[in-house]
Design an enzyme around this catalytic site. Structure first.
Site, PDB file in Angstrom:
ATOM      1  N   ILE A  47       0.875  -1.181   0.000  1.00  0.00           N
ATOM      2  CA  ILE A  47       0.000   0.000   0.000  1.00  0.00           C
ATOM      3  C   ILE A  47       0.909   1.227   0.000  1.00  0.00           C
ATOM      4  CG2 ILE A  47      -1.851   1.225   1.210  1.00  0.00           C
ATOM      5  CD1 ILE A  47      -2.440  -1.510   2.658  1.00  0.00           C
ATOM      6  N   GLU A  59       4.286  -7.945   2.819  1.00  0.00           N
ATOM      7  CA  GLU A  59       4.629  -8.884   3.890  1.00  0.00           C
ATOM      8  C   GLU A  59       4.254  -8.324   5.262  1.00  0.00           C
ATOM      9  OE1 GLU A  59       6.400  -7.791   1.390  1.00  0.00           O
ATOM     10  OE2 GLU A  59       8.082  -9.105   0.888  1.00  0.00           O
TER      11      GLU A  59
HETATM   12  N1  THU Z   1       7.459  -4.280  -1.981  1.00  0.00           N
HETATM   13  C1  THU Z   1       6.773  -5.196  -1.244  1.00  0.00           C
HETATM   14  O1  THU Z   1       5.585  -5.009  -0.929  1.00  0.00           O
HETATM   15  N2  THU Z   1       7.414  -6.331  -0.869  1.00  0.00           N
HETATM   16  C2  THU Z   1       8.657  -6.676  -1.280  1.00  0.00           C
HETATM   17  O2  THU Z   1       9.128  -7.764  -0.970  1.00  0.00           O
HETATM   18  C3  THU Z   1       9.450  -5.749  -2.102  1.00  0.00           C
HETATM   19  C4  THU Z   1       8.842  -4.417  -2.349  1.00  0.00           C
HETATM   20  C5  THU Z   1       6.733  -3.092  -2.453  1.00  0.00           C
HETATM   21  C6  THU Z   1       7.090  -1.796  -1.812  1.00  0.00           C
HETATM   22  C7  THU Z   1       6.671  -0.810  -2.882  1.00  0.00           C
HETATM   23  O3  THU Z   1       5.282  -0.565  -2.757  1.00  0.00           O
HETATM   24  C8  THU Z   1       6.904  -1.553  -4.185  1.00  0.00           C
HETATM   25  O4  THU Z   1       6.952  -2.928  -3.844  1.00  0.00           O
HETATM   26  C9  THU Z   1       8.165  -1.149  -4.919  1.00  0.00           C
HETATM   27  O5  THU Z   1       9.266  -1.179  -4.072  1.00  0.00           O
END
Ligand code: THU
Length: 139
Positions: A47, A59
């Site tokens: 988000i 996560e």
């Molecule tokens: N992001 C995640 O939600 N989990 C991950 O393991 C890596 C990165 C998200 C954060 C951000 O919203 C987007 O991916 C780009 O970094």
């Protein structure tokens, strides 16, 4: 051991959760599904926020949902990430999420980086966060 069907279901839930992702700035959609040892699953998505800093990863969304409802007995997490119009990657958790897992998850905790329900890489937290700092350090 977590059986193959349970792992595939967990990966599928992580992939499905990408549809809830709010990622207008990165266009990188991430879904996650965390499995408790009693079989319950909590899901999450990333988000984002126009001020960037308040954004949260998929996560941590799933883990914090579980913790906020009184559950900390984590067995595994599946993560599915990739660009909105691209293929899924083996999307590894960021350093902050690894540290959050370190707070609650033990040596047997498994991390699945899912490209599909049956195409995933499996890691332990020790493999992704060696020589880590955790709650025992403060005892
Ligand atoms: N992001 C995640 O939600 N989990 C991950 O393991 C890596 C990165 C998200 C954060 C951000 O919203 C987007 O991916 C780009 O970094």
């Amino acid at each position: 051991m977590i059986n193959e069907t349970v792992i595939s279901d967990l990966c599928r839930k992580a992939i499905d959760m990408r549809s809830e992702s709010y990622a207008p700035y990165s266009d990188f959609l991430v879904g996650s599904a965390v499995l408790l040892s009693d079989g319950t699953v909590y899901t999450g998505c990333n988000i984002e926020n126009s001020a960037f800093d308040p954004s949260i990863c998929a996560e941590r969304t799933a883990i914090f949902k579980a913790v906020s409802e009184g559950h900390k007995d984590f067995a595994a997490i599946a993560i599915a990430g990739g660009k909105r119009d691209g293929e899924l990657q083996y999307c590894a958790p960021c350093g902050v999420c690894r540290q959050v897992m370190r707070e609650f998850c033990g040596d047997s905790f498994k991390i699945y980086l899912a490209k599909s329900a049956d195409d995933y890489k499996e890691f332990t937290l020790g493999e992704l966060l060696p020589e880590s700092f955790g709650p025992e350090n403060l005892e």
